[in-house]
Design an enzyme around this catalytic site. Structure first.
Site, short mmCIF file in Angstrom:
data_model
loop_
_atom_site.label_atom_id
_atom_site.label_comp_id
_atom_site.label_asym_id
_atom_site.label_seq_id
_atom_site.Cartn_x
_atom_site.Cartn_y
_atom_site.Cartn_z
N GLU A 115 7.25 -46.67 3.09
CA GLU A 115 5.99 -47.25 3.56
C GLU A 115 5.33 -46.39 4.64
OE1 GLU A 115 7.29 -51.17 4.64
OE2 GLU A 115 6.97 -51.96 2.62
N GLN B 83 12.55 -44.81 4.26
CA GLN B 83 13.75 -45.25 3.55
C GLN B 83 13.82 -44.52 2.21
OE1 GLN B 83 11.34 -48.96 3.40
NE2 GLN B 83 12.83 -49.56 1.85
C1 BGC Z 1 10.91 -52.37 3.95
C2 BGC Z 1 10.69 -53.01 2.60
C3 BGC Z 1 11.43 -54.34 2.58
C4 BGC Z 1 11.00 -55.23 3.75
C5 BGC Z 1 11.82 -56.49 3.83
C6 BGC Z 1 10.43 -53.33 5.04
O1 BGC Z 1 10.66 -52.77 6.29
O2 BGC Z 1 10.19 -51.17 4.04
O3 BGC Z 1 11.20 -52.17 1.59
O4 BGC Z 1 11.14 -54.98 1.38
O5 BGC Z 1 11.19 -54.52 4.95
O6 BGC Z 1 13.17 -56.21 4.02
#
Ligand code: BGC
Length: 769
Positions: free
Chosen positions: A489, A602
């Site tokens: 993200e 990630q």
């Molecule tokens: C992550 C997502 C995840 C969400 C809930 C975010 O920080 O980037 O991949 O779905 O947290 O755990």
């Protein structure tokens, strides 16, 4: 990073009370039973820093979306599991002085979460005014043997004085959420009731109209005998009911306050009968009594541990951590109700709203498949099947048609709740994880009926989405997917995120295989499905064409898959060169700077290589791992586990262990300085995966279990239990051997490394490594 939790194989222990750590401990010591759960708030009043939290699964409120600039397609509400009626309150007055740990002198304090038997215990000795000292011991649990029942035994002993004791045993429905967009209170009063069976409060959520009844029966005991208080009255306020007890207590004598609660909701009971059914059930539980209820709890946990325990010899902190992760996962989700799911923070805080994310499919499914009965994993899939129509409507809202489904990024009831365009509209890879979970489930269980009954419809709707989401690039003479956010993200609106493109192609191919399978094995169901969704055979051809002609960003010279078209335009820096003072980036850098940087939140390309490992050889994996990992900041708790598994596969045992440590004690040691918001429940499943898929190298290959184990240098051995197709197995790995015990009566074929073995029923096989 904190270091105040004492190491112990079965318990989480905090000795001494530091108010600045209280919110962290409230998260760590949370208890739950899949249907309800709560932070480890104190029973008695506490005027210090606290985050009060008591949650009931599936009860949510559609909080009105709050954004700076509205964009068409945004969901109007952000649905959240809300803080609900608090049943634990025991307001204690000793000679009219209110017991409040923020106000008295604490001489001893200990909090223990007993994971083997499933209860929270707190013992403390405090000095009140005039050097009057009391000793308190409280034990509390949410029963997993009966998930509508919870109980407290709160024992008070005045040590050096005769006390006049007033106890207010409260059921408090006048609750607020810390996270509330417009400072609403989310609950309305419905009615209250009191009788010799206890006190009862029925409340109702605004808008969603869920009704909740919480009843509590409080009794006082001394030396096992019921004590009749000098006074007992029921008190009421709006959305609040309490029983007040007054009694005299001599120095050195102990009074045990036993409070048994029953929590029922309109999800499972008719609204008109909520109070009566709650009263009936509470009466039964009270007759059973605290000690027996606790015995049932112990047995129920023993059953859970039988299939799920992991024993680590030689490293007590690692042992404690893995049990903590497993324990919290089972406290959050027990899999008996397909309307429920796993919020990233479970019942331990408000963050992430208790809603469902792709975390469930990508991270949690493998854990529940191996550690719980098959219906548990199946229910997680059925949850998404039941949301299919909503996922089709979500896609329609964005302009897709013909039954294409886009599952939400964040949801309670199937509608999208997330309202940041770069995630809501662009983080579409979540759709692929939902299809992947179907494949994962069937591979593990061989429950092919699932495909015909539920899975195929979901797969087709997802394939239809990908078909419409790609476009043909005349320039590249390939299909492309534009404007997406991958799992990383830390960059948005990118073109051709490799992971998303790969997943889309896999979905299209897997759906074609699934169609063939159902056609061959259940023709009538096949025809029924195709008719009901106006399927036309040319769709299959179109999917094949896209799958065969998808564009995948790739860099010839580096010989790696490119995370997205523009990734190498970014200044190429490494995490090791970032000053510690600038980490975590999401707290230290502007969002703009993060987006333009090459730093990865990630696993992204590597997430794809993990899912589809058989498509890549080790050299391929190594090149990509060596390129991407040094650029990854692991600022999502979901990141280290995937890296741990891949490092294990690459025989990099030291790094596999290093990544494992980052996930295993993430909350216990408060690595990211955010445990006070709640625990990282979904990444706990990743911790389990690091051991089972990483260190033990467990997979299902050629329709049987496969292991490629190694023992981390720091450990003497590790043993884990798993369920596999009606069999419970125990696998012990030490430096030289793997021992597999098959406790079922049927024999089992397994592969270890390159060799295949047959393990007779009720026997063990020791294989040298
Ligand atoms: C992550 C997502 C995840 C969400 C809930 C975010 O920080 O980037 O991949 O779905 O947290 O755990």
């Amino acid at each position: 990073m904190k270091n105040y939790i004492q190491a112990d194989p079965w318990n989480i222990i905090e000795e001494g009370f530091d108010p600045s750590l209280n919110k962290i401990s409230e998260s760590l010591f949370s208890i739950g039973n899949g249907k309800m759960g709560q932070r480890a708030n104190f029973e008695e009043a506490y005027s210090g820093e606290t985050l009060q939290g008591s949650y009931v699964a599936g009860i949510y409120f559609p909080d009105k979306t709050r954004v700076g600039w509205w964009k068409n397609g945004y969901p109007p509400t952000f649905d959240k599991v809300i803080n609900s009626t608090n049943w634990i309150g025991l307001d204690i007055y000793i000679d009219d002085e209110r017991l409040d740990l923020a106000k008295c002198k604490i001489k001893q304090f200990k909090r223990v979460l007993n994971m083997q038997e499933g209860y929270l215990q707190r013992t403390f000795v405090v000095e009140l005014s005039g050097s009057r000292t009391i000793d308190v011991n409280s034990i509390r649990f949410c029963s997993i043997a009966d998930d509508e029942i919870a109980a407290i035994q709160y024992s008070i002993t005045p040590l050096n004085f005769d006390a006049k004791l007033k106890v207010l045993s409260i059921v408090d429905g006048d609750i607020v959420n810390q996270d509330s967009n417009y400072d609403f209170k989310f609950w309305d009063a419905v009615k209250d009731h009191s009788s010799e069976n206890g006190i009862f409060l029925q409340t109702k959520t605004l808008k969603t109209g869920f009704e909740l009844c919480v009843g509590a029966k409080t009794e006082l005991f001394s030396d096992g005998h019921l004590v009749i208080p000098t006074e007992k009255v029921v008190k009421k306020q709006e959305k609040w009911i309490a029983e007040e007890f007054i009694l005299e207590l001599n120095a050195g004598n102990t009074i045990n306050i036993v409070k048994i609660a029953c929590v029922q909701s309109s999800l499972n009971h008719s609204v008109d009968q909520l109070i009566s059914s709650c009263e009936e059930k509470l009466a039964v539980a009270s007759r059973v009594g605290f000690d027996k209820l606790r015995e049932h709890q112990k047995l129920a946990w023993a059953n859970k541990w039988e299939q799920s325990d992991i024993k680590i010899e030689g490293d007590i902190k690692a042992q404690q951590a893995i049990r903590f992760n497993i324990f919290q996962l089972f406290q959050t989700y027990t899999g008996t109700d397909s309307r429920l799911n796993i919020g990233p923070k479970g019942f331990t805080g408000e963050k992430y709203a208790g809603a469902t994310y792709w975390d469930t499919e990508a991270y949690c499914i493998p854990f529940y498949l191996s550690t719980a009965p098959q219906e548990v994993g199946r229910n997680l899939l059925v949850y998404r099947y039941n949301h299919l129509q909503k996922a089709i409507e979500n896609a329609e809202m964005l302009g897709f048609k013909n039954g294409a489904a886009l599952y939400p990024m964040v949801t309670m009831d199937g509608t999208e709740s997330h309202n940041e365009w770069e995630i809501t509209f662009e983080e579409i890879h979540r759709n692929g994880a939902i299809a992947y979970a179907i494949h994962n489930y069937i591979t593990y269980t061989q429950d092919w009926d699932y495909l015909a009954e539920y899975g195929l419809e979901v797969l087709i709707a997802i394939a239809r989405f990908w078909k419409q989401r790609v476009n043909w690039s005349e320039d590249r003479k390939k299909y492309v997917i534009l404007g997406v956010t991958g799992p990383n993200e830390y960059e948005n609106n990118v073109n051709n995120n490799w992971y998303t493109n790969y997943l889309a192609v896999w979905c299209l191919n897997y759906t074609r295989e699934a169609l063939d399978y159902v056609n061959a094995h259940n023709r009538s169901r096949y025809e029924e499905i195709l008719k009901s969704i106006d399927f036309i055979p040319v769709e299959i051809e179109q999917w094949k064409d896209i799958a065969d002609n998808m564009y995948f960003p790739y860099h010839e010279e580096l010989n790696i898959y490119l995370q997205q078209d523009g990734y190498l335009d970014k200044e190429q820096l490494l995490v090791k060169d970032l000053p510690a003072s600038e980490r975590p980036l999401n707290q230290k850098w502007s969002w703009d700077r993060i987006l333009r940087s090459c730093f990865i939140k990630q696993a992204d390309v590597l997430q794809g290589m993990y899912f589809f490992e058989d498509d890549f050889d080790l050299a391929d994996l190594r090149r990509n791992f060596d390129f991407y990992e040094p650029r990854t900041v692991h600022e999502s708790s979901l990141s280290p586990c995937i890296h741990s598994i891949l490092a294990a596969k690459l025989n990099d045992e030291a790094r596999a262990y290093e990544f494992y440590l980052r996930t295993a004690r993430l909350d216990l040691d408060d690595y990211n300085n955010d445990t006070e918001d709640g625990l990282h429940i979904t990444s706990m499943a990743g911790t389990w995966m690091s051991i089972v898929q990483g260190f033990a190298g467990m997979r299902v290959k050629n329709n049987q279990l496969y292991f490629q184990p190694f023992l981390p240098e720091q450990w003497k051995s590790f043993t884990f239990n798993i369920g596999f197709r009606e069999k419970i197995l125990s696998i012990q790995i030490d430096k030289e051997t793997i021992e597999i015990t098959n406790s079922s009566t049927e024999s089992l074929s397994v592969t270890v490394g390159h060799s295949q073995y047959e393990i007779e029923g009720t026997s063990s096989l020791i294989i040298r490594l």
